[in-house]
Design a protein around this motif. Structure first.
Motif, mmCIF file in Angstrom:
data_model
loop_
_atom_site.group_PDB
_atom_site.id
_atom_site.type_symbol
_atom_site.label_atom_id
_atom_site.label_comp_id
_atom_site.label_asym_id
_atom_site.label_seq_id
_atom_site.Cartn_x
_atom_site.Cartn_y
_atom_site.Cartn_z
ATOM 1 N N GLY A 173 20.266 1.502 -12.273
ATOM 2 C CA GLY A 173 21.218 1.096 -11.921
ATOM 3 C C GLY A 173 22.280 2.007 -11.443
ATOM 4 N N SER A 174 21.782 3.456 -11.245
ATOM 5 C CA SER A 174 22.917 4.277 -11.271
ATOM 6 C C SER A 174 23.286 4.230 -9.826
ATOM 7 C CB SER A 174 22.201 5.839 -11.323
ATOM 8 O OG SER A 174 21.181 6.007 -10.230
ATOM 9 N N GLY A 175 22.669 3.766 -8.789
ATOM 10 C CA GLY A 175 23.102 3.862 -7.418
ATOM 11 C C GLY A 175 22.779 5.034 -6.716
ATOM 12 N N VAL A 176 22.470 6.139 -7.481
ATOM 13 C CA VAL A 176 22.104 7.411 -6.879
ATOM 14 C C VAL A 176 20.678 7.577 -6.858
ATOM 15 C CG1 VAL A 176 22.472 10.083 -7.143
ATOM 16 C CG2 VAL A 176 24.371 8.162 -7.702
ATOM 17 N N THR A 177 19.885 7.165 -7.905
ATOM 18 C CA THR A 177 18.414 7.484 -7.947
ATOM 19 C C THR A 177 17.709 6.074 -7.934
ATOM 20 O OG1 THR A 177 18.268 7.124 -10.302
ATOM 21 C CG2 THR A 177 18.565 9.449 -9.257
ATOM 22 N N LEU B 259 7.044 7.928 -3.282
ATOM 23 C CA LEU B 259 7.663 6.425 -3.797
ATOM 24 C C LEU B 259 8.728 6.436 -4.501
ATOM 25 C CD1 LEU B 259 3.979 4.875 -3.226
ATOM 26 C CD2 LEU B 259 6.145 4.428 -1.817
ATOM 27 N N SER B 260 8.937 7.274 -5.357
ATOM 28 C CA SER B 260 9.933 7.195 -6.116
ATOM 29 C C SER B 260 10.767 8.568 -6.214
ATOM 30 C CB SER B 260 9.367 7.101 -7.622
ATOM 31 O OG SER B 260 10.434 7.016 -8.822
ATOM 32 N N PRO B 261 11.711 8.831 -5.365
ATOM 33 C CA PRO B 261 11.974 10.062 -4.935
ATOM 34 C C PRO B 261 13.398 10.066 -5.842
ATOM 35 C CG PRO B 261 13.116 8.615 -3.601
ATOM 36 C CD PRO B 261 11.855 7.677 -3.981
ATOM 37 N N PRO B 262 13.577 11.637 -6.422
ATOM 38 C CA PRO B 262 14.749 11.818 -7.267
ATOM 39 C C PRO B 262 15.972 11.234 -7.037
ATOM 40 C CG PRO B 262 13.268 13.719 -7.024
ATOM 41 C CD PRO B 262 12.755 12.635 -6.023
ATOM 42 N N LEU B 263 16.297 11.419 -5.459
ATOM 43 C CA LEU B 263 17.493 10.728 -5.030
ATOM 44 C C LEU B 263 17.266 9.996 -3.924
ATOM 45 C CD1 LEU B 263 19.573 14.265 -4.502
ATOM 46 C CD2 LEU B 263 19.766 12.630 -6.340
ATOM 47 N N LEU B 264 18.113 8.969 -3.864
ATOM 48 C CA LEU B 264 17.903 8.015 -2.944
ATOM 49 C C LEU B 264 18.661 8.284 -1.417
ATOM 50 C CD1 LEU B 264 19.093 4.640 -4.946
ATOM 51 C CD2 LEU B 264 16.813 5.162 -3.976
ATOM 52 N N MET C 242 15.288 15.107 -12.034
ATOM 53 C CA MET C 242 14.187 15.430 -12.673
ATOM 54 C C MET C 242 13.535 14.347 -13.672
ATOM 55 S SD MET C 242 11.765 17.699 -12.295
ATOM 56 C CE MET C 242 10.282 16.773 -12.710
ATOM 57 N N ARG C 243 14.678 14.051 -14.353
ATOM 58 C CA ARG C 243 14.332 12.848 -15.373
ATOM 59 C C ARG C 243 13.987 11.789 -14.813
ATOM 60 N NH1 ARG C 243 19.940 10.170 -16.867
ATOM 61 N NH2 ARG C 243 19.528 9.419 -14.884
ATOM 62 N N ASP C 244 14.543 11.315 -13.372
ATOM 63 C CA ASP C 244 14.331 10.133 -12.771
ATOM 64 C C ASP C 244 12.949 10.098 -12.293
ATOM 65 O OD1 ASP C 244 16.650 8.782 -13.703
ATOM 66 O OD2 ASP C 244 17.980 9.488 -12.183
ATOM 67 N N ALA C 245 12.699 11.405 -11.557
ATOM 68 C CA ALA C 245 11.271 11.351 -11.053
ATOM 69 C C ALA C 245 10.295 11.530 -11.925
ATOM 70 C CB ALA C 245 11.467 13.125 -10.125
ATOM 71 N N ALA C 246 10.592 11.617 -13.092
ATOM 72 C CA ALA C 246 9.461 11.792 -14.291
ATOM 73 C C ALA C 246 9.104 10.438 -14.489
ATOM 74 C CB ALA C 246 9.717 12.610 -15.476
ATOM 75 N N ALA C 247 10.300 9.663 -15.010
ATOM 76 C CA ALA C 247 10.035 8.278 -15.318
ATOM 77 C C ALA C 247 9.718 7.408 -14.226
ATOM 78 C CB ALA C 247 11.637 7.826 -15.862
ATOM 79 N N GLY C 248 10.158 7.723 -12.949
ATOM 80 C CA GLY C 248 9.871 6.704 -11.776
ATOM 81 C C GLY C 248 8.578 6.632 -11.501
ATOM 82 N N GLY C 249 8.111 7.977 -11.453
ATOM 83 C CA GLY C 249 6.365 8.184 -11.160
ATOM 84 C C GLY C 249 5.654 7.745 -12.294
ATOM 85 N N LEU C 250 6.091 7.684 -13.548
ATOM 86 C CA LEU C 250 5.172 7.223 -14.512
ATOM 87 C C LEU C 250 5.211 5.524 -14.470
ATOM 88 C CD1 LEU C 250 6.053 9.360 -17.675
ATOM 89 C CD2 LEU C 250 3.793 8.965 -16.483
ATOM 90 N N ALA C 251 6.282 4.819 -14.059
ATOM 91 C CA ALA C 251 6.625 3.300 -13.874
ATOM 92 C C ALA C 251 5.608 2.907 -12.822
ATOM 93 C CB ALA C 251 8.007 3.091 -13.673
ATOM 94 N N LEU C 252 5.577 3.737 -11.759
ATOM 95 C CA LEU C 252 4.666 3.432 -10.674
ATOM 96 C C LEU C 252 3.158 3.323 -11.129
ATOM 97 C CD1 LEU C 252 5.870 5.383 -7.623
ATOM 98 C CD2 LEU C 252 5.400 2.905 -7.617
ATOM 99 N N LEU C 253 2.825 4.332 -11.776
ATOM 100 C CA LEU C 253 1.509 4.325 -12.598
ATOM 101 C C LEU C 253 1.050 3.218 -13.377
ATOM 102 C CD1 LEU C 253 0.576 8.088 -12.970
ATOM 103 C CD2 LEU C 253 -0.091 6.598 -11.129
ATOM 104 N N ALA C 254 2.119 2.835 -14.154
ATOM 105 C CA ALA C 254 2.119 1.810 -15.259
ATOM 106 C C ALA C 254 1.905 0.441 -14.515
ATOM 107 C CB ALA C 254 3.271 1.656 -16.101
ATOM 108 N N ALA C 255 2.436 0.324 -13.151
ATOM 109 C CA ALA C 255 2.584 -0.821 -12.359
ATOM 110 C C ALA C 255 1.177 -1.040 -11.553
ATOM 111 C CB ALA C 255 3.840 -0.964 -11.410
#
Length: 367
Positions: free
Chosen positions: A352-356, A251-256, A213-226
């Motif tokens: 850099g987690s390799g998971v997300t 485009l920014s799934p919580p898991l890879l 959930m943490r990574d989905a939230a931050a990843g989505g905001l990063a996409l909008l910032a870009a």
């Protein structure tokens, strides 16, 4: 529709929709047995919707501790436990968190913006806002006492599963002694659940609700910032937030990846899969399948339909999908209200987690 870079985790050497991939060793990890990489949407659905053929049970060489997680169970045990957990995670209970989540997002944003304006004008939207927002929401939902919340940062580290599994009995005992309106209380007082089953459900809720959930939230905001044009579309109401969140999840799934093990010999997209073979769904590739997604490399906030698999599919469809969407909706609403523009103020390093496929920080201008 706005172009977005191709996924970083697509396999450049995958010669077919299903291809065998070796697992060479590294300095800190021995070689693995290899796996079948699944990169097409239709094949991914076949794998995720057929637990009799593609088992969630840990394969040879995986940690025995994984067998204690609901996410690593198969029907019928998985079905029974999931149904019991779903009785506690009701739509009414989730909806009651809306105002709590909104107040938390506003408070975190205001605090971060005040600090930024008093210093260099830059706030980290990930570490100062979305990370604590998602972690504290989960703590409230699950009923983690305030005194124990200092443990939560370690639950996304290398020993997270051990730490969470060790913590589960303490939370269960606490909520039996001090009941409240939370999931742990409901589950701890459910006479149909054994002690072992309870200790399986609590780590599941933590593992699936914390780091992803943490990574989905931050990843989505990063996409909008870009993509400032997309952010402006949401601000002025020309794009609808509900469909936008689904596109950000695509485009920014919580898991890879989502892994399974072949429970029997079978065939997948013309490939002979042997009993015991690992089969891994690569979500970044699946979500760029041009047979399913028109112009898959574009960020299209109005994309519909959007059959992404970021929240799973089949028996293991995310138990907390409604809670995840509620958190994302409220967070984005509050960011849109607080920041007229979402302007990057520096590089956005990957986690850099390799998971997300998320970010470690998201520096943006406060105004």
């Amino acid at each position: 529709m706005i172009p977005t870079p191709p996924p970083r985790h697509r396999l450049p050497h995958a010669p077919a929709p299903v291809s065998w991939q070796d697992e060479p060793g590294t300095a800190d990890r021995p070689p693995g047995p290899g796996f079948w990489a699944v990169t097409r949407h239709a094949d991914a659905l076949r794998v995720l919707q057929d637990p009799a053929t593609y088992s969630s049970l840990p394969g040879a060489g995986e940690l025995p501790l994984l067998r204690r997680l609901l996410s690593r169970q198969d029907p019928p045990q998985h079905t029974r436990l999931r149904d019991l957990a779903a009785r506690a995670l009701t739509p009414e209970r989730i909806e009651r968190f809306t105002e709590t989540a909104r107040e938390r997002a506003r408070t975190l944003l205001a605090r971060a913006m005040d600090t930024a304006r008093a210093t260099d004008g830059v706030l980290d939207l990930a570490t100062a806002v979305s990370d604590p927002y998602t972690a504290l929401n989960l703590a409230d939902l699950l009923g983690i006492p305030h005194a124990d919340r200092r443990r939560m940062p370690s639950w996304t580290g290398p020993h997270a599963l051990d730490d969470m599994t060790g913590y589960a009995p303490h939370l269960i005992v606490h909520r039996r002694r001090y009941p409240d309106d939370d999931l742990a209380t409901v589950l701890a007082h459910d006479a149909e659940l054994t002690s072992d089953e309870l200790q399986m459900l609590v780590p599941l809720l933590l593992t699936t609700g914390l780091a992803p959930m943490r990574d989905a939230a931050a990843g989505g905001l990063a996409l909008l910032a870009a993509h400032p044009e997309a952010y402006r579309e949401l601000r002025d109401g020309t794009a609808e937030l509900g469909s936008a969140i689904e596109e950000l999840l695509r485009l920014s799934p919580p898991l890879l990846t989502i892994g399974r093990t072949a429970a029997t010999e079978t065939e997948l997209s013309g490939r002979r899969v042997r009993h015991g073979d690992k089969v891994v769904v690569l979500l970044a590739a699946v979500h760029h399948d041009d047979q399913v997604f028109t112009a898959p490399d574009r960020l299209d906030l109005a994309r519909t339909p959007n059959p992404h698999l970021s929240l799973g599919a089949g028996p293991h469809l995310c138990l907390g999908a409604d809670f995840a969407r509620l958190q994302l909706r409220v967070l984005h609403e509050e960011v849109l209200r607080a920041l007229p523009e979402l302007r990057l103020a520096g590089p956005v390093p990957p986690s850099g987690s390799g998971v997300t496929d998320s970010v470690a920080s998201l520096p943006v201008r406060a105004g």
